[in-house]
Scaffold this motif. Structure first.
Motif, short mmCIF file in Angstrom:
data_model
loop_
_atom_site.label_atom_id
_atom_site.label_comp_id
_atom_site.label_asym_id
_atom_site.label_seq_id
_atom_site.Cartn_x
_atom_site.Cartn_y
_atom_site.Cartn_z
N ASP A 66 0.50 -1.48 0.10
CA ASP A 66 -0.28 0.02 0.17
C ASP A 66 0.62 1.12 0.23
OD1 ASP A 66 -3.34 1.38 0.35
OD2 ASP A 66 -1.83 1.57 2.43
N ARG A 67 1.91 1.29 0.83
CA ARG A 67 3.23 2.53 0.72
C ARG A 67 3.49 2.61 -0.50
NH1 ARG A 67 6.70 1.88 5.91
NH2 ARG A 67 7.50 4.00 5.32
N LEU A 68 3.90 1.57 -1.30
CA LEU A 68 4.31 1.64 -2.39
C LEU A 68 3.50 1.80 -4.15
CD1 LEU A 68 6.60 1.35 -4.97
CD2 LEU A 68 5.77 -1.67 -4.49
N ARG A 69 1.94 1.99 -3.54
CA ARG A 69 1.29 2.12 -4.71
C ARG A 69 0.66 3.70 -4.60
NH1 ARG A 69 -2.69 -1.75 -2.81
NH2 ARG A 69 -2.04 -2.94 -4.34
N GLU A 122 13.56 4.67 0.96
CA GLU A 122 13.20 2.88 0.80
C GLU A 122 11.64 2.61 -0.34
OE1 GLU A 122 13.00 1.89 4.80
OE2 GLU A 122 14.51 0.76 4.74
N ALA A 123 11.31 2.12 0.08
CA ALA A 123 10.35 1.70 -1.15
C ALA A 123 9.09 2.55 -1.48
CB ALA A 123 9.09 0.44 -0.60
N ARG A 124 9.82 3.95 -1.20
CA ARG A 124 8.07 4.80 -1.04
C ARG A 124 8.25 5.42 -2.03
NH1 ARG A 124 5.05 7.06 4.56
NH2 ARG A 124 3.90 7.75 2.60
N PRO A 125 7.91 6.05 -3.05
CA PRO A 125 7.95 6.61 -4.85
C PRO A 125 7.76 7.94 -4.28
CG PRO A 125 5.99 5.21 -5.35
CD PRO A 125 6.36 4.85 -3.53
N ASN A 126 6.96 8.55 -3.67
CA ASN A 126 6.59 10.04 -3.16
C ASN A 126 8.33 10.40 -2.90
OD1 ASN A 126 6.00 8.95 -0.54
ND2 ASN A 126 5.34 10.56 0.08
N VAL A 127 8.73 9.99 -2.17
CA VAL A 127 10.24 10.70 -1.10
C VAL A 127 10.53 10.98 -2.94
CG1 VAL A 127 12.05 10.25 -0.12
CG2 VAL A 127 9.80 9.39 0.43
N GLY A 146 16.84 5.02 -4.43
CA GLY A 146 15.87 4.86 -4.22
C GLY A 146 15.68 3.79 -3.87
N GLY A 147 15.11 2.65 -3.35
CA GLY A 147 15.44 0.74 -2.83
C GLY A 147 14.48 -0.06 -4.19
#
Length: 221
Positions: A66-69, A122-127, A146-147
């Motif tokens: 969900d964090r990744l989506r 890591e896995a959050r693309p918004n970063v 990123g990861g």
């Protein structure tokens, strides 16, 4: 390491140009980035779907997925966050201290760009977008690592931001993404002395500890 050195060289060249930009130029570029993200939402979602497929195959937890989506609404929120950065006061050139010496010499402490900022996250693309936007506002070039979980999403996001910079007549190398998501690339970034002025880890305690313990470049913990 050679590929990162090349990124570092290009980032250094871009940073020199960014240091001379006006607030209006930087804000125009940020607006262009936000607009591009909204216009290319479907492209971003398609890339994100590849990351989500890989996440499911690799057994990533539902909460992490969900964090990744990314959805159209979430991409809109990311674009909104970029436009919020536009509203922030430009830190470059702010006088934050100083005084007059007995001999009449006036001394001032003035905020200037750091230069090239690296970020490991890591896995959050918004970063990817948050980091690039904040670096641009403060006239810093950035190298983002990123990861692997979000590599397809991050590649598209970084590409769109670079295109937006180029369309504004600014150096696209002000925003660069490390394509290699291996552990070695993270170690190399931690030791990119001479090119990276500061490294910022964003993520869990394990990531932050690893960067603090292993980096030879300055780190903001």
């Amino acid at each position: 390491m050679n590929s990162l050195i090349e990124l570092g060289k290009r980032a250094k060249a871009a940073a020199r140009i960014l240091s001379c930009l006006s607030t209006a130029q930087k804000n125009a570029a940020l607006h262009a980035i936000a607009e591009s993200l909204r216009e290319h939402a479907e492209q971003i979602i398609q890339a994100n779907a590849r990351d989500l497929d890989a996440a499911q195959e690799n057994g990533m937890s539902v909460s992490m997925q969900d964090r990744l989506r990314l959805t159209k609404d979430r991409i809109g929120a990311i674009a909104d966050a970029v436009e919020h950065i536009v509203k922030l006061e430009d830190p470059v050139g702010q006088v934050i201290g100083g005084g007059n010496r007995p001999n009449g010499l006036k001394i001032q402490k003035i905020r200037v760009p750091l230069g090239v900022v690296g970020m490991i996250f890591e896995a959050r693309p918004n970063v990817t977008v948050d980091a690039a936007g904040l670096c641009l506002k403060s006239s810093n070039a950035c190298i983002l690592r990123g990861g692997k979980e979000a590599i397809h999403s991050n590649t598209v996001l970084a590409g769109l931001m670079r295109e937006a910079l180029a369309q504004q007549g600014l150096p696209e190398d002000a925003i660069q993404l490390v394509a290699d998501t291996s552990r070695q690339s993270a170690n190399d970034l931690m030791n990119l002395s001479g090119y990276l002025d500061v490294l910022i880890p964003r993520g869990g305690k394990g990531l932050i500890r690893a960067v603090v313990e292993n980096a030879s470049v300055p780190v903001i913990e």
